[in-house]
Write a protein that holds these residues in place. Structure first.
Motif, PDB file in Angstrom:
ATOM      1  N   PHE A 249       0.987  -0.813  -0.116  1.00 40.73           N
ATOM      2  CA  PHE A 249       0.147   0.279  -0.267  1.00 40.73           C
ATOM      3  C   PHE A 249       0.717   1.024   0.003  1.00 40.73           C
ATOM      4  O   PHE A 249       0.350   2.079   0.073  1.00 40.73           O
ATOM      5  CB  PHE A 249      -0.303   0.031   1.547  1.00 40.73           C
ATOM      6  CG  PHE A 249      -1.807  -0.981   0.690  1.00 40.73           C
ATOM      7  CD1 PHE A 249      -2.605  -1.178   0.930  1.00 40.73           C
ATOM      8  CD2 PHE A 249      -1.486  -2.406   1.192  1.00 40.73           C
ATOM      9  CE1 PHE A 249      -4.078  -1.886   0.427  1.00 40.73           C
ATOM     10  CE2 PHE A 249      -2.581  -3.784   1.400  1.00 40.73           C
ATOM     11  CZ  PHE A 249      -3.622  -2.726   0.880  1.00 40.73           C
ATOM     12  N   HIS A 313      -2.413   0.358  -3.698  1.00 44.68           N
ATOM     13  CA  HIS A 313      -3.454   1.495  -3.059  1.00 44.68           C
ATOM     14  C   HIS A 313      -4.540   1.893  -3.622  1.00 44.68           C
ATOM     15  O   HIS A 313      -5.762   2.524  -4.190  1.00 44.68           O
ATOM     16  CB  HIS A 313      -3.193   2.096  -2.348  1.00 44.68           C
ATOM     17  CG  HIS A 313      -1.763   2.677  -2.964  1.00 44.68           C
ATOM     18  ND1 HIS A 313      -0.503   2.588  -3.267  1.00 44.68           N
ATOM     19  CD2 HIS A 313      -1.451   3.997  -3.078  1.00 44.68           C
ATOM     20  CE1 HIS A 313       0.303   3.142  -3.336  1.00 44.68           C
ATOM     21  NE2 HIS A 313      -0.285   4.333  -3.551  1.00 44.68           N
ATOM     22  N   GLN A 334      -7.785   3.842  -0.689  1.00 39.98           N
ATOM     23  CA  GLN A 334      -7.878   4.493   0.284  1.00 39.98           C
ATOM     24  C   GLN A 334      -9.023   6.146  -0.222  1.00 39.98           C
ATOM     25  O   GLN A 334      -9.759   6.134   0.692  1.00 39.98           O
ATOM     26  CB  GLN A 334      -7.131   4.442   0.555  1.00 39.98           C
ATOM     27  CG  GLN A 334      -6.160   3.540   1.528  1.00 39.98           C
ATOM     28  CD  GLN A 334      -6.663   2.207   1.761  1.00 39.98           C
ATOM     29  OE1 GLN A 334      -7.062   2.390   3.125  1.00 39.98           O
ATOM     30  NE2 GLN A 334      -7.354   1.259   0.850  1.00 39.98           N
ATOM     31  N   GLN A 338      -7.071   7.499  -5.591  1.00 34.50           N
ATOM     32  CA  GLN A 338      -7.305   6.185  -5.951  1.00 34.50           C
ATOM     33  C   GLN A 338      -8.459   5.263  -6.695  1.00 34.50           C
ATOM     34  O   GLN A 338      -8.712   4.324  -7.196  1.00 34.50           O
ATOM     35  CB  GLN A 338      -7.042   5.387  -4.874  1.00 34.50           C
ATOM     36  CG  GLN A 338      -5.562   5.872  -4.184  1.00 34.50           C
ATOM     37  CD  GLN A 338      -5.282   5.543  -3.117  1.00 34.50           C
ATOM     38  OE1 GLN A 338      -5.837   5.307  -1.745  1.00 34.50           O
ATOM     39  NE2 GLN A 338      -3.864   6.342  -2.074  1.00 34.50           N
TER      40      GLN A 338
END
Length: 407
Positions: A249, A313, A334, A338
């Motif tokens: 991530f 992510h 997130q 994204q």
């Protein structure tokens, strides 16, 4: 020719600017970068001088996740960031011919103020289309300011977006400008973005549709060339079996990282694959096992050519790197850009958009099954050959032409 590059944000904001900086330097320009101190090593690797701004973003994110951050209003945070950014950018821009900015709005506004005082041209760079107003897509939703329920008219949504930015940051920006004897800004978004921003995103992955009132110049993604060899332990793991699945991530902290890592490893194993687990800022970790290798920051441009899939992510840089490598993707978005990238990867058929920011064993298993399907893998490989590789060079040429025309 001397160019100042400001990138206040995570690695996804900073590394593309390093790629642009290298392309500018190859064309004879002198470059200075202003960015958070977390990226001292990255700039040292690139041979670009760094002027650090403020505290470590990683430390600030950890404080926020733990609830230990000092209580501050959005305006107070914006005012502090403006003061810190201006305090570093203003002296660094002395003797420059151009200021180029990306990242958080208050920081970019401070950079434009410094450029304005020095009589320098200023250019804003976006890494994805939905940061720029257009009737063809909605804006991002800012924390605490969701998009109006039931509203589907993008022009109405973008008008509200301008109001939100003025509400969140306009007061702090104008208070700072007033302290310098500069006039107030009525439209903060237009002031920061300008009417001719650069869009440093691949036209296949993230196409820009023309819109009235904004002369967007799409350059292609800014990519920093990475020639590092992979660590010996990682190389040994890669050659010891079938291609593994990468899970990481990046600069995103995640809640309950222990559970996320546990479920991710189990989901990859459920597909009969080995696991590469990248610690990142989330601090993902797993017990040592023959089918699991935990790694720190490495050359992803090389690594992603040798994996079965990439779970990440959904930042612009990771999405572009995986797409260029021909690796199918699972995006677990997130925040910020994204969700946009997750949607695009799914639309292009080169991967899967995970539903929601918290992966579980079941949800990630289902997403991986689809991403690892032969048709997804084939589509990812086909699309990789169509992507533009010279975005940084294009951006550097355009910027130097602009600076030269003003001198």
């Amino acid at each position: 020719m001397r160019v100042l590059l400001l990138a206040y944000g995570s690695r996804g904001d900073v590394e593309p600017m390093a790629g642009l900086g290298l392309a500018l330097r190859e064309r004879g320009a002198e470059v200075v970068v202003c960015a958070p101190p977390d990226f001292t090593g990255l700039m040292a690797e690139s041979g670009l001088p760094l002027v650090p701004i403020g505290r470590s973003l990683r430390e600030l994110a950890a404080e926020a996740m733990s609830g230990q951050a000092p209580p501050m209003t959005m305006r107070e945070r914006a005012a502090l960031l403006i003061e810190q950014t201006y305090g570093q950018v203003r002296p660094a821009a002395e003797g420059c011919d151009l200021v180029v900015a990306t990242g958080l709005v208050p920081a970019a506004a401070a950079a434009r103020t410094a450029a304005e005082e020095l009589g320098l041209p200023y250019v804003f760079v976006s890494y994805f289309p939905s940061y720029l107003p257009s009737p063809h897509h909605p804006p991002l939703a800012w924390p605490g300011h969701p998009l109006p329920a039931g509203e589907s008219d993008n022009e109405v949504l973008w008008a509200r977006n301008a109001e939100v930015l003025d509400e969140l940051f306009g007061g702090a920006v104008n208070a700072h400008r007033e302290s310098l004897g500069l006039p107030a800004v009525a439209d903060l978004r237009g002031h920061v973005l300008t009417d001719r921003p650069l869009l440093a995103a691949d036209a296949v992955l993230a196409p820009w549709l023309p819109a009235d009132g904004l002369d967007v110049v799409q350059t292609g993604a800014f990519v920093r060339p990475d020639t590092r060899t992979l660590p010996a332990g990682l190389e040994e793991f890669l050659t010891a079996g079938e291609a593994p699945v990468f899970v990481g991530f990046g600069s995103m902290p995640v809640r309950d990282a222990e559970a996320v890592a546990r479920d991710a490893v189990a989901a990859v194993r459920a597909q009969g694959r080995r696991v590469l687990l990248s610690r990142g800022w989330a601090g993902l970790a797993a017990e040592d096992a023959a089918d699991v290798h935990v790694l720190d920051e490495v050359n992803q441009q090389e690594l992603f050519r040798r994996v079965a899939a990439v779970v990440h992510h959904g930042g612009a840089g990771t999405t572009t790197t995986a797409a260029r490598a021909g690796a199918p993707q699972v995006l677990v978005p997130q925040l910020a850009d994204q969700p946009y990238w997750a949607r695009r990867v799914a639309e292009l058929g080169i991967g899967v958009a995970h539903d929601g920011p918290v992966p579980t064993l079941d949800s990630l298993s289902a997403a991986l099954e689809e991403a690892l399907a032969p048709e997804t893998t084939a589509r990812a490989g086909e699309l990789s050959a169509t992507l533009h590789t010279g975005g940084a060079a294009t951006g550097a040429r355009l910027l130097l032409d602009l600076a030269g025309s003003r001198s």
